[in-house]
Write a protein that holds these residues in place. Structure first.
Motif, PDB file in Angstrom:
ATOM      1  N   ASP A  66       0.809  -1.218   0.000  1.00 48.02           N
ATOM      2  CA  ASP A  66       0.000   0.000   0.000  1.00 48.02           C
ATOM      3  C   ASP A  66       0.846   1.272   0.000  1.00 48.02           C
ATOM      4  OD1 ASP A  66      -2.290  -1.492  -0.036  1.00 48.02           O
ATOM      5  OD2 ASP A  66      -2.687  -1.329   2.116  1.00 48.02           O
ATOM      6  N   HIS A  67       2.097   1.175   0.471  1.00 50.91           N
ATOM      7  CA  HIS A  67       2.956   2.356   0.539  1.00 50.91           C
ATOM      8  C   HIS A  67       3.913   2.455  -0.648  1.00 50.91           C
ATOM      9  CE1 HIS A  67       1.523   2.502   4.702  1.00 50.91           C
ATOM     10  NE2 HIS A  67       1.911   3.756   4.697  1.00 50.91           N
ATOM     11  N   VAL A  68       3.777   1.538  -1.614  1.00 50.86           N
ATOM     12  CA  VAL A  68       4.604   1.600  -2.826  1.00 50.86           C
ATOM     13  C   VAL A  68       3.836   2.343  -3.908  1.00 50.86           C
ATOM     14  CG1 VAL A  68       5.689   0.233  -4.655  1.00 50.86           C
ATOM     15  CG2 VAL A  68       5.875  -0.505  -2.270  1.00 50.86           C
ATOM     16  N   ASP A  69       4.445   3.384  -4.475  1.00 49.13           N
ATOM     17  CA  ASP A  69       3.766   4.195  -5.483  1.00 49.13           C
ATOM     18  C   ASP A  69       3.924   3.651  -6.896  1.00 49.13           C
ATOM     19  OD1 ASP A  69       2.820   6.033  -3.620  1.00 49.13           O
ATOM     20  OD2 ASP A  69       4.674   7.204  -3.692  1.00 49.13           O
ATOM     21  N   ALA A  70       4.976   2.873  -7.147  1.00 50.28           N
ATOM     22  CA  ALA A  70       5.231   2.376  -8.499  1.00 50.28           C
ATOM     23  C   ALA A  70       4.035   1.558  -8.995  1.00 50.28           C
ATOM     24  CB  ALA A  70       6.490   1.519  -8.514  1.00 50.28           C
ATOM     25  N   PRO A  71       3.678   1.722 -10.263  1.00 49.18           N
ATOM     26  CA  PRO A  71       2.489   1.021 -10.780  1.00 49.18           C
ATOM     27  C   PRO A  71       2.681  -0.484 -10.905  1.00 49.18           C
ATOM     28  CG  PRO A  71       3.629   2.184 -12.545  1.00 49.18           C
ATOM     29  CD  PRO A  71       4.303   2.598 -11.276  1.00 49.18           C
ATOM     30  N   ASP A  72       3.923  -0.942 -11.156  1.00 50.50           N
ATOM     31  CA  ASP A  72       4.175  -2.372 -11.344  1.00 50.50           C
ATOM     32  C   ASP A  72       4.973  -2.908 -10.164  1.00 50.50           C
ATOM     33  OD1 ASP A  72       2.925  -2.445 -13.840  1.00 50.50           O
ATOM     34  OD2 ASP A  72       4.750  -1.778 -14.849  1.00 50.50           O
ATOM     35  N   VAL A  73       4.371  -3.797  -9.411  1.00 54.25           N
ATOM     36  CA  VAL A  73       5.034  -4.396  -8.255  1.00 54.25           C
ATOM     37  C   VAL A  73       5.318  -5.863  -8.552  1.00 54.25           C
ATOM     38  CG1 VAL A  73       4.838  -5.025  -5.817  1.00 54.25           C
ATOM     39  CG2 VAL A  73       3.950  -2.820  -6.629  1.00 54.25           C
ATOM     40  N   VAL A  74       6.588  -6.225  -8.531  1.00 51.68           N
ATOM     41  CA  VAL A  74       6.997  -7.619  -8.641  1.00 51.68           C
ATOM     42  C   VAL A  74       7.371  -8.078  -7.245  1.00 51.68           C
ATOM     43  CG1 VAL A  74       8.675  -9.228  -9.604  1.00 51.68           C
ATOM     44  CG2 VAL A  74       7.813  -7.343 -11.006  1.00 51.68           C
ATOM     45  N   ILE A  75       6.670  -9.043  -6.727  1.00 50.88           N
ATOM     46  CA  ILE A  75       6.898  -9.494  -5.359  1.00 50.88           C
ATOM     47  C   ILE A  75       7.567 -10.855  -5.392  1.00 50.88           C
ATOM     48  CG2 ILE A  75       4.551 -10.445  -5.100  1.00 50.88           C
ATOM     49  CD1 ILE A  75       4.694  -9.379  -2.156  1.00 50.88           C
ATOM     50  N   VAL A  76       8.689 -10.953  -4.688  1.00 51.90           N
ATOM     51  CA  VAL A  76       9.554 -12.130  -4.734  1.00 51.90           C
ATOM     52  C   VAL A  76       9.502 -12.838  -3.387  1.00 51.90           C
ATOM     53  CG1 VAL A  76      11.906 -12.964  -5.117  1.00 51.90           C
ATOM     54  CG2 VAL A  76      11.068 -10.942  -6.363  1.00 51.90           C
ATOM     55  N   GLY A  77       9.179 -14.122  -3.398  1.00 54.67           N
ATOM     56  CA  GLY A  77       9.147 -14.911  -2.177  1.00 54.67           C
ATOM     57  C   GLY A  77      10.177 -16.019  -2.220  1.00 54.67           C
ATOM     58  N   HIS A  78      11.077 -16.025  -1.245  1.00 54.67           N
ATOM     59  CA  HIS A  78      12.101 -17.067  -1.143  1.00 54.67           C
ATOM     60  C   HIS A  78      11.754 -17.973   0.028  1.00 54.67           C
ATOM     61  CE1 HIS A  78      16.097 -18.493   0.527  1.00 54.67           C
ATOM     62  NE2 HIS A  78      16.094 -18.991  -0.694  1.00 54.67           N
ATOM     63  N   ASP A  79      11.817 -19.311  -0.217  1.00 49.69           N
ATOM     64  CA  ASP A  79      11.661 -20.249   0.880  1.00 49.69           C
ATOM     65  C   ASP A  79      10.307 -20.025   1.562  1.00 49.69           C
ATOM     66  OD1 ASP A  79      12.471 -21.049   3.931  1.00 49.69           O
ATOM     67  OD2 ASP A  79      13.721 -22.149   2.522  1.00 49.69           O
ATOM     68  N   TYR A  80      10.267 -19.923   2.882  1.00 48.86           N
ATOM     69  CA  TYR A  80       9.013 -19.654   3.601  1.00 48.86           C
ATOM     70  C   TYR A  80       8.332 -18.386   3.109  1.00 48.86           C
ATOM     71  CZ  TYR A  80       6.263 -17.282   7.188  1.00 48.86           C
ATOM     72  OH  TYR A  80       5.282 -16.566   7.836  1.00 48.86           O
ATOM     73  N   GLY A  81       9.115 -17.424   2.627  1.00 46.64           N
ATOM     74  CA  GLY A  81       8.561 -16.133   2.237  1.00 46.64           C
ATOM     75  C   GLY A  81       7.457 -16.202   1.208  1.00 46.64           C
ATOM     76  N   ILE A  82       7.376 -17.294   0.454  1.00 48.36           N
ATOM     77  CA  ILE A  82       6.321 -17.391  -0.559  1.00 48.36           C
ATOM     78  C   ILE A  82       4.940 -17.473   0.088  1.00 48.36           C
ATOM     79  CG2 ILE A  82       6.237 -19.910  -0.791  1.00 48.36           C
ATOM     80  CD1 ILE A  82       6.081 -17.255  -3.629  1.00 48.36           C
ATOM     81  N   HIS A  83       4.851 -17.914   1.325  1.00 51.42           N
ATOM     82  CA  HIS A  83       3.542 -18.018   1.994  1.00 51.42           C
ATOM     83  C   HIS A  83       2.941 -16.635   2.266  1.00 51.42           C
ATOM     84  CE1 HIS A  83       3.478 -22.419   2.776  1.00 51.42           C
ATOM     85  NE2 HIS A  83       4.754 -22.259   2.538  1.00 51.42           N
ATOM     86  N   PRO A  84       3.641 -15.746   2.968  1.00 50.40           N
ATOM     87  CA  PRO A  84       3.058 -14.408   3.111  1.00 50.40           C
ATOM     88  C   PRO A  84       2.953 -13.663   1.790  1.00 50.40           C
ATOM     89  CG  PRO A  84       5.280 -14.482   4.033  1.00 50.40           C
ATOM     90  CD  PRO A  84       4.878 -15.893   3.750  1.00 50.40           C
ATOM     91  N   VAL A  85       3.849 -13.937   0.845  1.00 47.75           N
ATOM     92  CA  VAL A  85       3.761 -13.290  -0.478  1.00 47.75           C
ATOM     93  C   VAL A  85       2.440 -13.638  -1.140  1.00 47.75           C
ATOM     94  CG1 VAL A  85       4.626 -13.482  -2.843  1.00 47.75           C
ATOM     95  CG2 VAL A  85       6.198 -12.939  -0.981  1.00 47.75           C
ATOM     96  N   LEU A  86       2.085 -14.916  -1.161  1.00 47.86           N
ATOM     97  CA  LEU A  86       0.828 -15.314  -1.794  1.00 47.86           C
ATOM     98  C   LEU A  86      -0.367 -14.776  -1.023  1.00 47.86           C
ATOM     99  CD1 LEU A  86       1.583 -18.997  -2.875  1.00 47.86           C
ATOM    100  CD2 LEU A  86       1.495 -16.955  -4.298  1.00 47.86           C
ATOM    101  N   GLY A  87      -0.273 -14.758   0.299  1.00 42.71           N
ATOM    102  CA  GLY A  87      -1.367 -14.214   1.095  1.00 42.71           C
ATOM    103  C   GLY A  87      -1.595 -12.747   0.814  1.00 42.71           C
ATOM    104  N   ALA A  88      -0.496 -11.973   0.702  1.00 42.50           N
ATOM    105  CA  ALA A  88      -0.630 -10.543   0.420  1.00 42.50           C
ATOM    106  C   ALA A  88      -1.087 -10.296  -1.009  1.00 42.50           C
ATOM    107  CB  ALA A  88       0.712  -9.853   0.683  1.00 42.50           C
ATOM    108  N   ALA A  89      -0.562 -11.077  -1.959  1.00 43.35           N
ATOM    109  CA  ALA A  89      -0.975 -10.914  -3.354  1.00 43.35           C
ATOM    110  C   ALA A  89      -2.453 -11.236  -3.524  1.00 43.35           C
ATOM    111  CB  ALA A  89      -0.137 -11.819  -4.254  1.00 43.35           C
ATOM    112  N   ASP A  90      -2.950 -12.170  -2.743  1.00 37.18           N
ATOM    113  CA  ASP A  90      -4.365 -12.520  -2.799  1.00 37.18           C
ATOM    114  C   ASP A  90      -5.240 -11.337  -2.391  1.00 37.18           C
ATOM    115  OD1 ASP A  90      -6.335 -14.914  -2.961  1.00 37.18           O
ATOM    116  OD2 ASP A  90      -6.812 -14.030  -1.017  1.00 37.18           O
ATOM    117  N   ARG A  91      -4.732 -10.475  -1.500  1.00 32.89           N
ATOM    118  CA  ARG A  91      -5.513  -9.328  -1.015  1.00 32.89           C
ATOM    119  C   ARG A  91      -5.243  -8.046  -1.797  1.00 32.89           C
ATOM    120  NH1 ARG A  91      -4.925 -10.575   5.519  1.00 32.89           N
ATOM    121  NH2 ARG A  91      -5.170 -12.836   5.271  1.00 32.89           N
ATOM    122  N   ARG A  92      -4.146  -8.027  -2.542  1.00 33.49           N
ATOM    123  CA  ARG A  92      -3.815  -6.843  -3.338  1.00 33.49           C
ATOM    124  C   ARG A  92      -3.477  -7.262  -4.771  1.00 33.49           C
ATOM    125  NH1 ARG A  92      -5.822  -5.059   0.489  1.00 33.49           N
ATOM    126  NH2 ARG A  92      -5.132  -3.346   1.857  1.00 33.49           N
ATOM    127  N   ALA A  93      -4.293  -8.115  -5.312  1.00 34.15           N
ATOM    128  CA  ALA A  93      -4.019  -8.651  -6.656  1.00 34.15           C
ATOM    129  C   ALA A  93      -3.950  -7.561  -7.706  1.00 34.15           C
ATOM    130  CB  ALA A  93      -5.080  -9.693  -7.024  1.00 34.15           C
TER     131      ALA A  93
END
Length: 539
Positions: A64-91
């Motif tokens: 929500d605090h990123v102004d850039a129009p294109d956000v590429v979100i990278v999840g490594h290891d366990y990090g993919i779990h919160p990444v997918l959860g956040a992407a699901d809410r801010r698709a």
């Protein structure tokens, strides 16, 4: 401008991306290395209530605090779990999800579900159970989303219960000691100073973040995604394609045109071992570049193509999970038991004993006067080797008890990942076992299989072998590098212990060459291997 949000895995924080972030910024990208609550320099904020939902909210606020129009979100290891959860809410804000040497968790799966190292999983569960009443998800027994392997790449079904910690200092899982990092993934390529920094800065990981199931609505299911596979950790695009061709519906989505893939020739922590290469890959991924799987890959399963030899049908009898291909002969005959590889999905049809390769081998040896035995064993996940070994042992006893089989003349023939099951038989061969054969085998667990202390290590079994059991090894020239390394390690160990191994090479041969790449050389290799095994049975 593209903005990268970088989310690391267990025990680490935003600091792990320092060098990579600098490289991306030099390219003109906006970069936000995320430090999740309870990790890195935010470890003091953790407590019993710090869970996966906490980490998802961390990322939602960051997005929500990123102004850039294109956000590429990278999840490594366990990090993919919160990444997918956040992407699901801010698709609507996400341009691409990058799975960095990790898998594709499904709705309802906790991160613990994806831990393949048996001792690590037992430790986490034991500590969770002692901390309080369990409220988390099941213990992981899954095979890899990308490759059938991997520290955090499982998609199998959970069977245990993980507890959410309730208070005190028990909220966190202690980070690995300096020598234990390989349990969580290959450390190949990490410089000594970077590995020392990883150990020094690692922080306890909130246990509830590992046991709380991931809940997805499906809002992000249509987003473009990229898988970055680290070959030093056992992941390769060729293996992904093999799983797609296997026909398992869980893997069919990987052939979607929105999915791209890259390989990095390094271990599980590429931000430390290969930052320049990783930066280049992430910049390409952001533009939609990358390898795309053949959408028709699942339409022509390689394993269901015809056997490379034209062998006539033989009488076949089915007893439970065992099929006997019977020769035209009177009196008890020697038997060859063919043991398939895996892991294979539990609901896969047809099952291996009906695959052309095993039916072909069974018929072939039956036509030469021996009983050809094909079996189905339950190697459905990397955690199933114990159970699969029991299935093989039970099948052998069933076969030896059959009056048409000479119980004192039996050979075992292992394929691919089934090769690990040969360890027990090599270490303590019974007198009736006349020969062990192996085709394109895996003879030591791959780095990311989580089988560090397993007994299923044929390489180690050679040192304990009680007698010089004949071993016939069929080796393919175009083998995956990491599998070929286990074969070479086995041969070196054999020389060290004075063991003679008969090696039959298949020029230009592929893994599964009997149906994947039939050539005159391949046919000759099969004939030679079968002839050798039967010779040992008749001796």
């Amino acid at each position: 401008m593209t903005a990268f949000i970088l989310v690391s895995g267990t025990y680490t924080g935003g600091w792990v991306w320092r060098e990579l972030a600098g490289l991306l910024r030099e390219s003109g990208a906006e970069v936000h290395p995320a430090t999740l609550t309870g990790l890195g320099d935010r470890r003091h904020l953790a407590g019993p209530g710090t869970d996966l939902e906490t980490h998802i909210q961390d990322l939602v606020e960051l997005i929500d605090h990123v102004d850039a129009p294109d956000v590429v979100i990278v999840g490594h290891d366990y990090g993919i779990h919160p990444v997918l959860g956040a992407a699901d809410r801010r698709a609507d804000r996400i341009a691409r999800i990058v799975h960095l040497d990790t898998g594709i968790p499904r709705d309802g799966e906790p991160a613990l579900h994806l831990v393949t190292d048996q001792k690590v999983r037992e430790l986490l569960l034991a500590e969770a159970d002692t901390a309080g009443e369990g409220t988390g998800g099941g213990a992981g027994t899954g095979s890899g989303s990308w490759t059938g392997t991997g520290s955090w790449t499982g998609t199998g079904t959970g069977t245990g219960t993980g507890g959410e910690t309730r208070g005190g200092a028990d909220w966190g899982v202690p980070p690995p000691a300096a020598g234990d990092w390989p349990r969580w993934g290959s450390i190949a390529g990490i410089p000594d100073d970077a590995l020392a920094r990883l150990t020094r800065l690692a922080s306890p990981h909130p246990r509830a973040a590992l046991t709380q199931p991931l809940h997805l609505t499906g809002a992000a299911a249509e987003l473009p995604a990229t898988g970055v596979l680290c070959t030093g950790n056992g992941s390769r695009i060729a293996t992904v394609e093999a799983f797609v061709r296997l026909g398992d519906p869980r893997f069919q989505e990987l052939a979607d045109r929105r999915m791209t893939f890259f390989e990095l020739d390094t271990g599980h922590w590429p931000m430390l071992s290969a930052p320049d290469e990783l930066a280049a890959v992430l910049l390409k991924a952001a533009t939609g570049d990358g390898y795309r799987l053949d959408p028709s890959a699942g339409e022509r399963p390689t394993h269901l193509r015809p056997f490379l030899l034209d062998v006539p049908e033989r009488p076949r009898e089915r007893v439970g999970h065992v099929d006997l291909h019977l020769p035209e002969a009177d009196g008890p005959r020697p038997a060859v038991v063919f043991v398939h590889g895996g892991p294979l999905p539990a609901g896969l049809t047809p099952t291996p004993r009906d695959w052309p390769v095993y039916v072909g081998y069974g018929r072939y040896v039956a036509g030469l006067g021996a009983v050809g035995v094909t079996i189905d064993h339950r190697l459905h996940t990397l955690a199933d080797y114990e159970r699969a070994a029991e299935d093989v042992a039970a099948a052998v006893e069933l076969v030896r008890a059959d009056p048409r089989v000479d119980p004192d003349r039996v050979a075992l023939w292992f394929f691919s990942a089934g090769g690990l099951i040969s360890a027990d038989w090599i270490a303590e061969p019974p007198p009736w076992l006349r020969c062990v054969a192996a085709s394109y085998p895996i003879l030591a667990p791959l780095p990311n299989w989580g089988l560090t202390d397993t007994r299923f290590r044929p390489v180690s079994a050679l040192s304990a072998a009680g007698r010089n059991l004949p071993i016939v090894l069929t080796r393919v020239e175009r083998e995956r590098v990491e599998i070929a390394a286990t074969v070479e390690e086995f041969l070196v160990a054999a020389r060290t212990h004075g063991r003679d191994i008969e090696v039959i090479d298949v020029p230009e041969g592929l893994h599964g060459f009997e149906t994947a790449g039939p050539t005159d050389g391949a046919r000759q290799a099969v004939r030679e291997a079968v002839r050798s095994v039967l010779t040992h049975l008749k001796a």
